[in-house]
Design a protein around this motif. Structure first.
Motif, PDB file in Angstrom:
ATOM      1  N   CYS A  30       0.807  -1.231   0.143  1.00 29.67           N
ATOM      2  CA  CYS A  30      -0.107   0.159  -0.096  1.00 29.67           C
ATOM      3  C   CYS A  30       0.809   1.160  -0.134  1.00 29.67           C
ATOM      4  N   GLY A  31       0.681   1.876  -0.983  1.00 33.90           N
ATOM      5  CA  GLY A  31       1.753   3.020  -1.170  1.00 33.90           C
ATOM      6  C   GLY A  31       0.715   4.278  -1.589  1.00 33.90           C
TER       7      GLY A  31
ATOM      8  N   TRP B 205       5.075   6.993  -9.673  1.00 39.70           N
ATOM      9  CA  TRP B 205       5.719   6.129  -8.433  1.00 39.70           C
ATOM     10  C   TRP B 205       7.346   6.157  -9.002  1.00 39.70           C
TER      11      TRP B 205
ATOM     12  N   GLY C 147       4.948  -0.474  -5.236  1.00 45.01           N
ATOM     13  CA  GLY C 147       4.028  -0.452  -6.512  1.00 45.01           C
ATOM     14  C   GLY C 147       4.634  -0.549  -7.820  1.00 45.01           C
TER      15      GLY C 147
ATOM     16  N   ALA D  35       0.235   4.436   4.391  1.00 49.45           N
ATOM     17  CA  ALA D  35       0.643   4.361   2.668  1.00 49.45           C
ATOM     18  C   ALA D  35       1.698   5.139   2.641  1.00 49.45           C
ATOM     19  N   GLY D  36       2.136   6.176   3.300  1.00 44.74           N
ATOM     20  CA  GLY D  36       3.421   6.854   3.176  1.00 44.74           C
ATOM     21  C   GLY D  36       4.704   6.243   3.607  1.00 44.74           C
TER      22      GLY D  36
ATOM     23  N   LEU E  60       8.193   0.888   4.113  1.00 48.67           N
ATOM     24  CA  LEU E  60       8.359  -0.098   4.797  1.00 48.67           C
ATOM     25  C   LEU E  60       9.078  -1.304   3.911  1.00 48.67           C
TER      26      LEU E  60
ATOM     27  N   GLU F  26       1.623  -2.789   5.421  1.00 51.52           N
ATOM     28  CA  GLU F  26       1.249  -1.462   5.994  1.00 51.52           C
ATOM     29  C   GLU F  26      -0.019  -1.816   7.069  1.00 51.52           C
TER      30      GLU F  26
ATOM     31  N   ASP G  70       1.175  17.287   4.393  1.00 54.55           N
ATOM     32  CA  ASP G  70       2.065  15.943   4.137  1.00 54.55           C
ATOM     33  C   ASP G  70       3.176  15.928   5.340  1.00 54.55           C
TER      34      ASP G  70
ATOM     35  N   PHE H 125      10.956  15.781   2.759  1.00 48.16           N
ATOM     36  CA  PHE H 125      10.811  14.716   1.892  1.00 48.16           C
ATOM     37  C   PHE H 125      12.038  14.531   1.129  1.00 48.16           C
TER      38      PHE H 125
HETATM   39  C1  LIG Z   1       1.115  13.379   0.285  1.00 45.10           C
HETATM   40  C2  LIG Z   1       2.056  12.535  -0.349  1.00 45.10           C
HETATM   41  C3  LIG Z   1       2.223  12.290  -1.727  1.00 45.10           C
HETATM   42  C4  LIG Z   1       3.323  11.403  -2.302  1.00 45.10           C
HETATM   43  N1  LIG Z   1       3.430  11.260  -3.615  1.00 45.10           N
HETATM   44  C5  LIG Z   1       4.327  10.298  -4.040  1.00 45.10           C
HETATM   45  C6  LIG Z   1       4.427  10.200  -5.536  1.00 45.10           C
HETATM   46  O1  LIG Z   1       3.593  10.857  -6.127  1.00 45.10           O
HETATM   47  N2  LIG Z   1       5.168   9.160  -5.980  1.00 45.10           N
HETATM   48  C7  LIG Z   1       6.004   8.651  -4.874  1.00 45.10           C
HETATM   49  O2  LIG Z   1       6.620   7.589  -5.526  1.00 45.10           O
HETATM   50  N3  LIG Z   1       5.910   8.785  -3.642  1.00 45.10           N
HETATM   51  C8  LIG Z   1       5.273   9.487  -3.243  1.00 45.10           C
HETATM   52  N4  LIG Z   1       5.044   9.847  -1.779  1.00 45.10           N
HETATM   53  C9  LIG Z   1       6.000   8.912  -1.063  1.00 45.10           C
HETATM   54  C10 LIG Z   1       5.532   7.659  -0.891  1.00 45.10           C
HETATM   55  O3  LIG Z   1       3.886   7.635  -0.321  1.00 45.10           O
HETATM   56  C11 LIG Z   1       6.530   7.005   0.071  1.00 45.10           C
HETATM   57  O4  LIG Z   1       7.583   6.912  -0.494  1.00 45.10           O
HETATM   58  C12 LIG Z   1       5.826   5.452   0.492  1.00 45.10           C
HETATM   59  O5  LIG Z   1       6.973   4.859   1.390  1.00 45.10           O
HETATM   60  C13 LIG Z   1       5.574   4.537  -1.115  1.00 45.10           C
HETATM   61  O6  LIG Z   1       5.188   3.275  -0.446  1.00 45.10           O
HETATM   62  P1  LIG Z   1       6.256   2.168  -0.915  1.00 45.10           P
HETATM   63  O7  LIG Z   1       7.480   2.075  -0.064  1.00 45.10           O
HETATM   64  O8  LIG Z   1       5.371   0.998  -0.342  1.00 45.10           O
HETATM   65  O9  LIG Z   1       6.243   2.439  -2.329  1.00 45.10           O
HETATM   66  C14 LIG Z   1       3.834  10.852  -1.356  1.00 45.10           C
HETATM   67  C15 LIG Z   1       3.855  10.749   0.123  1.00 45.10           C
HETATM   68  C16 LIG Z   1       2.767  11.512   0.432  1.00 45.10           C
HETATM   69  C17 LIG Z   1       2.557  11.844   2.031  1.00 45.10           C
END
Ligand SMILES: Cc1cc2nc3c(=O)[nH]c(=O)nc-3n(C[C@H](O)[C@H](O)[C@H](O)COP(=O)(O)O)c2cc1C
Length: 454
Positions: free
Chosen positions: A166-167, A183, A189, A219-220, A223, A229, A317, A350
């Motif tokens: 879940c991301g 992503w 993902g 989701a953010g 992990l 998650e 965020d 970030f």
């Molecule tokens: C509001 C918000 C928007 C985000 N947008 C993105 C995005 O567009 N692309 C991306 O790769 N990560 C984005 N992130 C960071 C990912 O959510 C974060 O890296 C998360 O660990 C992704 O999950 P994963 O490790 O399972 O891939 C965002 C985080 C937040 C809080």
């Protein structure tokens, strides 16, 4: 105080006077984001915003839910985030595993908080015919490439093994049936997608909006693969989350989600995504991104659409990320007990810029220390690390700057590793600290009235 869905979180915020309702008709094209941006910068006491009437959609919109660390704590079911962090640290230690990832995997795998099957709340209304444009999706900035879903929980599965990922990834709506997903290649993902596409197959994807607020935060989280998650969210809130099966794939999403979009990402289909105004204060340029073909959209009868605006800080965020900093610190300390504390300034969170206080007894070169820090979930992408001695005031920028500019020898204490910079601003061994004599200070404080300096 353990909101298990978006509506109970909204009620909790409203009862605490942390949410304002806006009943005037507002435009999702730039107007709503301009209001949210002002509120994120201090207007209306930074409260969450519930827009009851959004131009072009039947569905109301809620934003800035997580706009303070206190509110993120509530989303995680606690009024005392520090206590939760301490408990997490103790629980990791009690697993007996020396490695933080192994300890976390063991901790969250207890049946006590593994997700449970539950009936879907989001099947009341079928929006599939109207498509994505029936949702009140925002365009936040004038130069954005279009409208973006910004607070979705994006669920995917590897074609053969492992738990769901879940991301949180931004999703650009391009027409009622299609969207683009952004992503990073190393994200959960994207790696799942690679595996499906390598087998010549389209990948199923489900985007859930709303549901337990803890899942929106989770989701953010970056992990490690293999740790879910949802399991971590269940552990942190102390009870299992209810998940319901999707209709078009083997994916499961939070049963209390407000809106669920199901689709597939076929191999070989990309389109230009962006530009996207982001937290750097600049637009991310357009890049090729995979296309999502939407199969169906369902929502609750009185659905509410949650979203966030990404842009120059402070924005909502950053508080999600701040809670991540606090909760991932015990993982870092589990592996490296010499890390005393970490502070990631909101402006750099970030990019994972961090000030790290390190026990003075820590052995090893700056590179050894930096490489240990870069091996952690929290700091793996840190492009700026500032090391200071234990006990320093990490969250005081002028104090850290003072230490930084006085760090003794730039030729020895600065490390540039590719695009990553480390500055060692720890005091040098044997360099005594300049401090008033304690006995004299005590006497002066006692006699302060006598000096006539009040
Ligand atoms: C509001 C918000 C928007 C985000 N947008 C993105 C995005 O567009 N692309 C991306 O790769 N990560 C984005 N992130 C960071 C990912 O959510 C974060 O890296 C998360 O660990 C992704 O999950 P994963 O490790 O399972 O891939 C965002 C985080 C937040 C809080």
């Amino acid at each position: 105080m353990r909101p298990d869905n978006l509506k109970s979180f909204i009620t909790l915020l409203e009862e605490a006077d942390e949410l304002v309702r806006v009943s005037t008709l507002v435009d999702p094209y730039l107007e709503i984001s301009t209001i949210i941006n002002r509120v994120s910068k201090g207007a209306a006491r930074c409260r969450a915003l519930f827009f009851e009437q959004v131009k072009g959609s039947e569905i109301p919109l809620v934003a800035n839910l997580f706009g303070s660390l206190t509110r993120v704590g509530w989303a995680l079911g606690t009024t005392d985030l520090k206590a939760l962090v301490k408990q997490f640290s103790r629980d990791l230690a009690e697993t007996g595993d020396e490695d933080a990832h192994a300890a976390l995997a063991k901790l969250v795998a207890k049946p006590l908080w593994l997700p449970e099957p539950a009936e879907a709340h989001w099947l009341d209304q079928d929006l599939s015919a109207q498509g994505l444009t029936s949702l009140p999706v925002l365009q936040s900035w004038p130069g954005d490439g279009g409208r973006y879903i910004t607070l979705g929980q994006v669920f995917t599965l590897h074609p053969e093994h492992g738990p769901q990922n879940c991301g949180m990834y931004r999703v650009q709506v391009i027409n009622p049936e299609n969207a683009l997903i952004h992503w990073r290649p190393e994200s959960g993902g994207a790696m799942h997608m690679q595996a499906w596409h390598a087998r010549g197959k389209a990948m199923p994807v489900a985007i859930a909006l709303g549901g337990p607020p803890v899942m929106t935060w989770a989701a953010g989280l970056p992990l490690p693969a293999g740790i879910s998650e949802a399991d971590l969210a269940g552990y942190l809130t102390g009870s299992p989350l209810g998940f319901a099966a999707c209709q078009t794939s083997d994916l499961c999403v939070p049963a209390t989600a407000e809106v669920v979009i199901e689709g597939t990402i076929p191999p070989g289909q990309t389109r230009l995504e962006g530009p996207f105004g982001n937290h750097t204060g600049r637009y991310a340029p357009p890049t090729e991104a995979p296309v999502i073909n939407v199969l169906q959209i369902f929502c609750q009868k009185h659905a509410v659409y949650p979203c966030t605006v990404v842009g120059p800080p402070p924005m909502e965020d950053l508080f999600l990320a701040k809670a991540t900093e606090r909760l991932m610190l015990p993982m870092l300390q589990h592996d490296y007990p010499w890390v005393q504390d970490v502070h990631m300034p909101l402006e750099g969170i970030f990019h994972r810029a961090a000030v790290v206080s390190v026990e003075s007894s820590t052995a090893g070169s700056v590179r050894d220390i930096a490489e240990s820090l870069w091996s952690s979930i929290l700091l793996k992408n840190a492009r700026l690390l500032v090391l200071v001695s234990a006990g320093e005031k990490l969250d005081d920028p002028s104090h850290v700057y003072w230490r930084l500019v006085n760090a003794a020898d730039w030729s020895k204490h600065v490390l540039l590793d590719g695009s990553k910079l480390v500055i060692d601003a720890r005091s040098q061994p044997g360099a005594a600290e300049v401090k008033a004599d304690p006995a004299v200070l005590h006497r002066v404080l006692q006699r302060w009235q006598d000096y006539g300096l009040n």
